[in-house]
Write a protein that holds these residues in place. Structure first.
Motif, PDB file in Angstrom:
ATOM      1  N   TYR A 181       3.522  -1.927   4.649  1.00  0.00           N
ATOM      2  CA  TYR A 181       2.567  -1.446   3.652  1.00  0.00           C
ATOM      3  C   TYR A 181       3.304  -0.909   2.422  1.00  0.00           C
ATOM      4  CZ  TYR A 181       3.618   3.350   5.172  1.00  0.00           C
ATOM      5  OH  TYR A 181       4.262   4.531   5.464  1.00  0.00           O
ATOM      6  N   VAL A 182       2.533  -0.695   1.370  1.00  0.00           N
ATOM      7  CA  VAL A 182       3.055  -0.112   0.133  1.00  0.00           C
ATOM      8  C   VAL A 182       2.242   1.143  -0.175  1.00  0.00           C
ATOM      9  CG1 VAL A 182       3.484  -0.456  -2.334  1.00  0.00           C
ATOM     10  CG2 VAL A 182       3.639  -2.411  -0.757  1.00  0.00           C
ATOM     11  N   ALA A 183       2.879   2.305  -0.179  1.00  0.00           N
ATOM     12  CA  ALA A 183       2.237   3.514  -0.715  1.00  0.00           C
ATOM     13  C   ALA A 183       2.285   3.370  -2.229  1.00  0.00           C
ATOM     14  CB  ALA A 183       2.984   4.756  -0.245  1.00  0.00           C
ATOM     15  N   LEU A 184       1.132   3.213  -2.840  1.00  0.00           N
ATOM     16  CA  LEU A 184       1.099   2.766  -4.231  1.00  0.00           C
ATOM     17  C   LEU A 184       1.555   3.854  -5.198  1.00  0.00           C
ATOM     18  CD1 LEU A 184      -2.246   0.770  -4.074  1.00  0.00           C
ATOM     19  CD2 LEU A 184       0.080  -0.157  -4.119  1.00  0.00           C
ATOM     20  N   PRO A 185       2.493   3.511  -6.060  1.00  0.00           N
ATOM     21  CA  PRO A 185       2.954   4.452  -7.083  1.00  0.00           C
ATOM     22  C   PRO A 185       2.009   4.429  -8.281  1.00  0.00           C
ATOM     23  CG  PRO A 185       4.212   2.435  -7.223  1.00  0.00           C
ATOM     24  CD  PRO A 185       3.241   2.245  -6.086  1.00  0.00           C
ATOM     25  N   HIS A 321      -0.597 -11.700  -4.011  1.00  0.00           N
ATOM     26  CA  HIS A 321      -0.431 -10.334  -3.517  1.00  0.00           C
ATOM     27  C   HIS A 321       0.071  -9.408  -4.622  1.00  0.00           C
ATOM     28  CE1 HIS A 321      -1.460 -10.586   0.673  1.00  0.00           C
ATOM     29  NE2 HIS A 321      -0.712 -11.657   0.843  1.00  0.00           N
ATOM     30  N   ALA A 322       1.013  -9.903  -5.440  1.00  0.00           N
ATOM     31  CA  ALA A 322       1.534  -9.066  -6.531  1.00  0.00           C
ATOM     32  C   ALA A 322       0.409  -8.681  -7.494  1.00  0.00           C
ATOM     33  CB  ALA A 322       2.643  -9.820  -7.264  1.00  0.00           C
ATOM     34  N   LEU A 323      -0.438  -9.630  -7.821  1.00  0.00           N
ATOM     35  CA  LEU A 323      -1.554  -9.327  -8.721  1.00  0.00           C
ATOM     36  C   LEU A 323      -2.563  -8.393  -8.048  1.00  0.00           C
ATOM     37  CD1 LEU A 323      -2.039 -12.855 -10.320  1.00  0.00           C
ATOM     38  CD2 LEU A 323      -1.132 -10.811 -11.438  1.00  0.00           C
ATOM     39  N   ALA A 324      -2.771  -8.575  -6.747  1.00  0.00           N
ATOM     40  CA  ALA A 324      -3.698  -7.688  -6.023  1.00  0.00           C
ATOM     41  C   ALA A 324      -3.140  -6.269  -5.961  1.00  0.00           C
ATOM     42  CB  ALA A 324      -3.956  -8.236  -4.619  1.00  0.00           C
ATOM     43  N   ILE A 325      -1.827  -6.144  -5.779  1.00  0.00           N
ATOM     44  CA  ILE A 325      -1.199  -4.807  -5.783  1.00  0.00           C
ATOM     45  C   ILE A 325      -1.339  -4.176  -7.164  1.00  0.00           C
ATOM     46  CG2 ILE A 325       1.045  -3.641  -5.676  1.00  0.00           C
ATOM     47  CD1 ILE A 325       1.771  -5.594  -3.374  1.00  0.00           C
ATOM     48  N   ARG A 326      -1.119  -4.981  -8.214  1.00  0.00           N
ATOM     49  CA  ARG A 326      -1.270  -4.447  -9.575  1.00  0.00           C
ATOM     50  C   ARG A 326      -2.709  -3.990  -9.817  1.00  0.00           C
ATOM     51  NH1 ARG A 326       0.621  -8.217 -14.485  1.00  0.00           N
ATOM     52  NH2 ARG A 326      -1.396  -9.212 -14.127  1.00  0.00           N
ATOM     53  N   MET A 327      -3.657  -4.764  -9.306  1.00  0.00           N
ATOM     54  CA  MET A 327      -5.070  -4.398  -9.472  1.00  0.00           C
ATOM     55  C   MET A 327      -5.387  -3.115  -8.681  1.00  0.00           C
ATOM     56  SD  MET A 327      -8.386  -6.866  -8.901  1.00  0.00           S
ATOM     57  CE  MET A 327      -7.926  -7.296  -7.227  1.00  0.00           C
ATOM     58  N   ALA A 328      -4.814  -2.986  -7.486  1.00  0.00           N
ATOM     59  CA  ALA A 328      -5.054  -1.790  -6.668  1.00  0.00           C
ATOM     60  C   ALA A 328      -4.514  -0.543  -7.360  1.00  0.00           C
ATOM     61  CB  ALA A 328      -4.412  -1.965  -5.298  1.00  0.00           C
ATOM     62  N   ILE A 329      -3.340  -0.668  -7.957  1.00  0.00           N
ATOM     63  CA  ILE A 329      -2.755   0.471  -8.678  1.00  0.00           C
ATOM     64  C   ILE A 329      -3.652   0.847  -9.859  1.00  0.00           C
ATOM     65  CG2 ILE A 329      -0.820   1.182 -10.134  1.00  0.00           C
ATOM     66  CD1 ILE A 329       0.985  -0.528  -8.285  1.00  0.00           C
ATOM     67  N   ALA A 330      -4.096  -0.173 -10.600  1.00  0.00           N
ATOM     68  CA  ALA A 330      -4.956   0.095 -11.763  1.00  0.00           C
ATOM     69  C   ALA A 330      -6.269   0.744 -11.352  1.00  0.00           C
ATOM     70  CB  ALA A 330      -5.224  -1.208 -12.511  1.00  0.00           C
ATOM     71  N   GLU A 335      -2.970   2.905  -1.222  1.00  0.00           N
ATOM     72  CA  GLU A 335      -2.086   2.112  -0.354  1.00  0.00           C
ATOM     73  C   GLU A 335      -2.527   0.658  -0.332  1.00  0.00           C
ATOM     74  OE1 GLU A 335      -1.069   3.881   3.500  1.00  0.00           O
ATOM     75  OE2 GLU A 335      -1.173   1.883   4.397  1.00  0.00           O
ATOM     76  N   TYR A 336      -1.540  -0.244  -0.184  1.00  0.00           N
ATOM     77  CA  TYR A 336      -1.807  -1.669   0.043  1.00  0.00           C
ATOM     78  C   TYR A 336      -1.166  -2.002   1.388  1.00  0.00           C
ATOM     79  CZ  TYR A 336      -2.479  -6.620  -1.121  1.00  0.00           C
ATOM     80  OH  TYR A 336      -2.893  -7.944  -1.139  1.00  0.00           O
ATOM     81  N   ASP A 337      -1.996  -2.315   2.381  1.00  0.00           N
ATOM     82  CA  ASP A 337      -1.542  -2.511   3.757  1.00  0.00           C
ATOM     83  C   ASP A 337      -1.592  -3.996   4.097  1.00  0.00           C
ATOM     84  OD1 ASP A 337      -1.099  -2.490   6.504  1.00  0.00           O
ATOM     85  OD2 ASP A 337      -2.245  -0.659   6.820  1.00  0.00           O
ATOM     86  N   PHE A 338      -0.437  -4.568   4.469  1.00  0.00           N
ATOM     87  CA  PHE A 338      -0.391  -5.994   4.829  1.00  0.00           C
ATOM     88  C   PHE A 338      -0.866  -6.238   6.267  1.00  0.00           C
ATOM     89  CE2 PHE A 338       2.622  -5.884   1.285  1.00  0.00           C
ATOM     90  CZ  PHE A 338       2.286  -7.043   0.597  1.00  0.00           C
ATOM     91  N   LEU A 339      -1.113  -5.175   7.009  1.00  0.00           N
ATOM     92  CA  LEU A 339      -1.498  -5.234   8.425  1.00  0.00           C
ATOM     93  C   LEU A 339      -0.410  -5.933   9.249  1.00  0.00           C
ATOM     94  CD1 LEU A 339      -5.376  -5.806   8.200  1.00  0.00           C
ATOM     95  CD2 LEU A 339      -4.115  -3.691   8.634  1.00  0.00           C
ATOM     96  N   GLY A 340      -0.700  -6.180  10.536  1.00  0.00           N
ATOM     97  CA  GLY A 340       0.337  -6.552  11.491  1.00  0.00           C
ATOM     98  C   GLY A 340       1.033  -7.867  11.184  1.00  0.00           C
ATOM     99  N   GLY A 341       2.270  -7.957  11.663  1.00  0.00           N
ATOM    100  CA  GLY A 341       3.038  -9.182  11.505  1.00  0.00           C
ATOM    101  C   GLY A 341       4.320  -8.936  10.732  1.00  0.00           C
TER     102      GLY A 341
END
Length: 403
Positions: A181-185, A321-330, A335-341
């Motif tokens: 996962y990414v704890a979003l900055p 995913h990079a664009l989705a993370i950028r959207m989540a930060i905005a 957090e952005y969680d990739f879930l298991g695997g």
């Protein structure tokens, strides 16, 4: 509904819900308990669990056995379980297992962060009451209790395993995987800066290459209306299926039960504002799709699809995913969680991971001894043949496709 004979001594009362209508009637208290817990996950919500029951409940001999724990009438704990018979290498077992889990492999929903819901601060008391109810037979006769895919970063699984271990039971708590996962900055640039240089280059290069392929046009659009949901869902399934057909596999949407569950849950998530179904277009053409959930200010990656006929150097999944993370930060998500695997692209893009654990408790019976003997024999036979005995879930189920 039955009352725990020892509940009053602990100031907690345990009752068993075996009628789905009674569980449905608890939705308000259930949602409020999630808000007061540190496990407010979509997969533990009434929306997800009741939708699962409508598809899988009653099949394969499943009977509802939800344990409700209250203190002076206030709901402080909930353990949704089902009872059914399973077979371990020819030995029949009466199993209690977490709801929602235990589907056949081809239908598997892969719900993670499931198990017991506990009010914050009540973890030890609820675990003790739950262990006593289970060991005392309040939920009926059973040979084993299986609680898979619990969040191993929380107190509740360990408190419950400790409480069960104080009874005359055989108890194991096993790490079954990790969720990157990414704890979003505060900014996307800060996220990129936190990645090691090689992984930062991979993300930037993936976005740049796909943007060049689309002649400068790279757009991630999210379905906001029921009509847009229908269109985005069709794109997701088409891209996902085409990707797996290339490897002579069918993909998860070939399962009628899997599809029926998501046909029910997607509109409900959209109505609640908890669905982020997005399509990435390069040069106007769809090249990838992400099926994400948004819950409690956190984004969960659940499923995906991508074009299978793109040039090998393009990585539309990583770009999406990079664009989705950028959207989540905005959007101010936490957090952005990739879930298991533990797959490469998730580890490349994540900044941390948390354990996914399973609790198994078994009564010390002849059946358990036979099961244990059979498992040991199978592992030894596999070792002698040079084939370690490990259970693998289908690759499609974890959304592990290489982006």
């Amino acid at each position: 509904m039955a009352a725990s004979p020892g509940g009053a001594a602990m100031e907690l009362c345990c009752t068993v819900v075996s009628d789905i209508a009674e569980l449905e009637a608890m939705q308000g208290d259930w949602e409020a308990l999630l808000d007061r817990s540190d496990c407010n996950e979509p997969t533990l919500s009434p929306l997800w669990i009741l939708a699962w029951w409508r598809v899988f409940g009653g099949t394969d001999g499943r009977c509802l056995r939800a344990l409700r724990i209250t203190r002076e009438g206030r709901l402080v704990g909930l353990l949704p379980l089902v009872a059914r018979r399973v077979w371990h290498r020819g030995v029949p077992f009466r199993r209690l297992e977490a709801l929602p889990s235990g589907e056949d492999e081809e239908d598997e929903i892969v719900s993670e962060y499931i198990g017991i819901v506990t009010e914050r601060g009540e973890e030890d008391a609820v675990a003790e009451a739950t262990a006593r109810a289970l060991a005392g037979g309040l939920l009926g006769a059973w040979d084993e209790v299986v609680l898979p895919a619990m969040d191993g970063s929380k107190r509740a699984p360990f408190a419950l395993a400790d409480a069960l271990g104080r009874r005359d039971l055989r108890v194991t708590l096993t790490e079954r995987g990790r969720s990157p996962y990414v704890a979003l900055p505060p900014s996307f640039e800060a996220y990129l800066a936190a990645l090691p240089s090689s992984r930062r280059y991979l993300v930037r290069r993936s976005m740049r290459d796909l943007e060049s392929f689309g002649h400068g046009e790279l757009v991630l659009s999210v379905a906001r209306t029921p009509d847009e949901l229908v269109s985005a869902r069709a794109t997701l399934i088409s891209l996902h299926s085409a990707r797996w057909q290339r490897d002579d596999r069918s993909g998860v949407f070939s399962s009628q039960k899997f599809t029926a569950f998501h046909d029910a849950v997607m509109p409900a998530l959209l109505e609640r504002g908890a669905l982020e179904l997005s399509v990435l277009r390069a040069g106007g053409e769809p090249v990838a799709a992400l099926y994400n959930l948004v819950w409690n200010d956190k984004v969960y990656f659940y499923q995906s699809g991508r074009r299978a006929d793109l040039p090998p150097k393009l990585r539309p999944g990583i770009a999406a995913h990079a664009l989705a993370i950028r959207m989540a930060i905005a959007s101010g998500r936490r957090e952005y969680d990739f879930l298991g695997g533990d797959v490469r692209y998730k580890l490349d893009m994540a900044l941390a991971s948390r354990p996914i654990v399973e609790i198994r408790a078994a009564r010390r019976t002849l059946r358990e001894a036979l099961r244990d003997h059979a498992e040991r024999a199978a592992r030894e036979w596999a070792r002698l043949r040079g084939r370690p005995c490990t259970k693998q879930r289908p690759v499609e189920a974890f959304a592990e496709e290489e982006p």
